[in-house]
Design a protein around this motif. Sequence first.
Motif, short mmCIF file in Angstrom:
data_model
loop_
_atom_site.label_atom_id
_atom_site.label_comp_id
_atom_site.label_asym_id
_atom_site.label_seq_id
_atom_site.Cartn_x
_atom_site.Cartn_y
_atom_site.Cartn_z
N MET A 100 119.29 -17.21 110.04
CA MET A 100 119.84 -16.44 110.62
C MET A 100 119.12 -15.53 111.20
SD MET A 100 123.36 -16.14 109.99
CE MET A 100 124.37 -16.95 109.26
N PRO A 101 119.40 -14.85 112.04
CA PRO A 101 120.17 -14.02 112.53
C PRO A 101 120.59 -15.90 113.87
CG PRO A 101 118.41 -13.08 113.57
CD PRO A 101 118.07 -14.03 112.53
N LYS A 102 121.75 -16.00 113.52
CA LYS A 102 122.97 -17.71 114.80
C LYS A 102 122.21 -17.55 116.16
CE LYS A 102 126.69 -20.62 114.13
NZ LYS A 102 127.83 -20.15 113.62
N GLY A 103 121.85 -18.39 116.60
CA GLY A 103 121.68 -18.10 117.68
C GLY A 103 121.12 -17.25 118.20
N LYS A 104 120.08 -17.05 117.07
CA LYS A 104 118.99 -15.67 117.46
C LYS A 104 117.40 -16.20 117.69
CE LYS A 104 121.49 -11.80 117.94
NZ LYS A 104 121.41 -10.39 117.17
N PRO A 105 116.35 -15.78 117.89
CA PRO A 105 114.80 -16.08 117.28
C PRO A 105 115.58 -15.63 116.50
CG PRO A 105 114.82 -15.57 119.65
CD PRO A 105 116.50 -14.70 119.32
N PRO A 106 113.62 -16.21 115.77
CA PRO A 106 113.82 -15.81 113.86
C PRO A 106 113.09 -14.20 113.93
CG PRO A 106 112.44 -17.95 113.87
CD PRO A 106 113.08 -17.89 115.46
N LEU A 107 113.92 -13.59 112.64
CA LEU A 107 113.42 -12.06 112.98
C LEU A 107 111.70 -12.19 112.75
CD1 LEU A 107 115.37 -10.86 109.41
CD2 LEU A 107 115.93 -10.06 111.89
N SER A 108 111.04 -11.75 112.94
CA SER A 108 109.41 -11.86 113.49
C SER A 108 109.30 -10.71 111.74
CB SER A 108 108.92 -9.80 113.83
OG SER A 108 109.15 -9.15 112.88
N GLU A 109 107.81 -11.72 111.35
CA GLU A 109 107.56 -11.92 110.38
C GLU A 109 107.30 -9.94 109.81
OE1 GLU A 109 104.37 -13.14 106.74
OE2 GLU A 109 106.15 -14.22 108.73
N ALA A 110 106.98 -9.30 110.46
CA ALA A 110 107.42 -7.65 110.07
C ALA A 110 108.28 -7.75 109.55
CB ALA A 110 106.36 -7.10 111.02
N ASP A 111 109.63 -7.75 110.13
CA ASP A 111 110.85 -7.20 109.94
C ASP A 111 111.29 -8.00 108.11
OD1 ASP A 111 111.13 -6.00 111.85
OD2 ASP A 111 112.49 -7.07 112.71
N ARG A 112 109.91 -8.91 108.51
CA ARG A 112 111.18 -10.27 107.31
C ARG A 112 110.03 -9.58 106.19
NH1 ARG A 112 109.64 -14.78 110.28
NH2 ARG A 112 108.13 -15.56 108.98
N LYS A 113 109.11 -8.71 106.84
CA LYS A 113 108.14 -8.15 105.19
C LYS A 113 108.96 -7.06 104.82
CE LYS A 113 103.49 -9.72 105.32
NZ LYS A 113 102.20 -9.77 106.29
N ILE A 114 109.60 -6.06 105.96
CA ILE A 114 110.25 -5.43 105.79
C ILE A 114 111.76 -5.42 104.28
CG2 ILE A 114 111.67 -3.14 106.16
CD1 ILE A 114 109.79 -3.20 108.22
N LEU A 115 111.95 -5.89 104.51
CA LEU A 115 113.54 -6.82 104.36
C LEU A 115 112.41 -7.21 102.74
CD1 LEU A 115 115.06 -8.51 106.59
CD2 LEU A 115 116.09 -6.25 105.88
N LEU A 116 111.66 -8.44 102.13
CA LEU A 116 111.84 -8.67 101.29
C LEU A 116 111.19 -7.37 100.39
CD1 LEU A 116 110.37 -10.89 99.90
CD2 LEU A 116 108.56 -10.92 100.50
N ASN A 117 110.38 -6.38 101.14
CA ASN A 117 109.62 -5.16 100.20
C ASN A 117 110.96 -4.27 99.75
OD1 ASN A 117 107.02 -4.79 99.94
ND2 ASN A 117 106.70 -4.50 101.55
N TRP A 118 112.17 -3.74 100.35
CA TRP A 118 113.59 -3.57 100.24
C TRP A 118 113.39 -4.27 99.01
CZ3 TRP A 118 118.80 -4.37 101.61
CH2 TRP A 118 119.53 -3.57 101.36
N ILE A 119 113.63 -5.31 99.23
CA ILE A 119 114.59 -6.25 97.54
C ILE A 119 114.12 -6.05 96.45
CG2 ILE A 119 115.38 -8.37 97.10
CD1 ILE A 119 115.68 -9.01 99.89
N LEU A 120 112.51 -5.98 96.82
CA LEU A 120 111.63 -6.21 96.18
C LEU A 120 111.55 -4.77 95.32
CD1 LEU A 120 108.41 -7.86 96.70
CD2 LEU A 120 109.52 -8.31 94.86
#
Length: 469
Positions: A100-120
């Motif tokens: 995911m996102p399906k059929g798109k490039p992976p999320l950037s490292e910065a965006d993945r860190k934001i999501l991870l931090n939010w969950i943390l």
Amino acid sequence: MPAFRIWLAILIASPAIVMAEDAQPDAEDQVSYYRDVRPILQGNCQGCHQPAKRGGDYVMTDHQSLLGRGESESEAIVPGDPAASYLVELIQPVDGKAEMPKGKPPLSEADRKILLNWILQGAQDDTPDSAKEQYDAEHPPSYVRPPVLTSVAFSPDGKLLAVSGYHEVLLQKADGSGIAGRLVGISERIESLAFSPDGSRLAVAGGSPGRLGELQVWNVADATLAYSVAVSHDNVYGVSWSPDGKLVAIGCGDNSVRGFDAGSGKQVFFNGAHEDWALDTVFSKDGSHLVSVSRDMAVKLYEVETQRFVDNVTSITPGALKGGINAVARHPSEDQVLIGGADGVPKIYRLFREKARKIGDDFNKIKDFPEMLGRIYDVAFTSDAAKAVASSSLDGAGHVHVFHVADGKKVLELEGPLHAVYSISISPDNKQIASVGFDGVVLLHDLETGKKLQQFPAVPITPQTASHP
């Protein structure tokens, strides 16, 4: 150890995000769902995971749904525990690709860190109360007063009128007898509508100003969303179909013009030649070229296959054009376009230059029509190309003029008074013209006489009930 858990361990060990179990991050480090997380989901996920199109039976347009489960038995987000959150695994790239996102490039490292931090930090919801209202087919918008209407389009068979609303498009029966369907999506503002050549699909351009641009394509028969594509970070405009129905084009608030495969929604055309917002588009007669108009006062021509800018159709001499251009329509049988904009003068131009450009020339222009009051917001040809129609507005008053194409003379003005008119559409049989604008009403006029035939509200109005102490 799975690759995503290695990535997770590395991120958690990073000084930027490591936290003691009993400590809360400083306010400046706190990730906001509304400010930081939601824009990432809007731009990458909500096209497939929204109430109108529940990919994997999982909705990502509001916090409560985001914490739920889809078809998978695993919880997508476990507050405070990224390792147990299935979403974290899905967005982690392996060999440069992510599920995911399906059929798109992976999320950037910065965006993945934001999501991870939010969950943390507990995956908390800080959405303002004023922004929590959600709409879907079962819970469409309600209106206590008519909204401003920005777009209207007759279906190719003349039986339906698609009309812009708030967060939705309403399919009105063209005889004014009632609503045939409500296409409720995530875009707050609908800017442009266009039926496919065969009438089976409806393309919608719009967005949420300053946050999201969106192209929607709907199946008309069952009022289902075929797909949604997030585009840029501001509204998109001027949606059009290629003559064979295989491509859809839009203009964008980031000055670009884009084209998409109509079946899959994959972007196949991009050009950034404009210097200001691109407001409308149309394809050439055979679909090989694309035309766009913009606030930068230019009409530009592109070759679709190569995505190459070909020519400025209008003059590029400073002072030759006055103000931006809002609308363009193609001649039904010729590679000519009718344009209108800030100077109030409808004009017809040929698309392809027949002699070399000279400084100061405007050779491609075929004719001017008589000037209208105010700014032109929309233009159209009748299907037999005998008449051209344009709508303009000034100081809250609207005007719709009909011209003979052959001699350029004004034939009539639609019976008024009219409020500001922002969009027009001619019925396939060339007998009626629909117009919409500031007053939230759909007006139908006789195209031969200019007489008003009927009017009806574009949306259902719910009267306000006075409250008593």
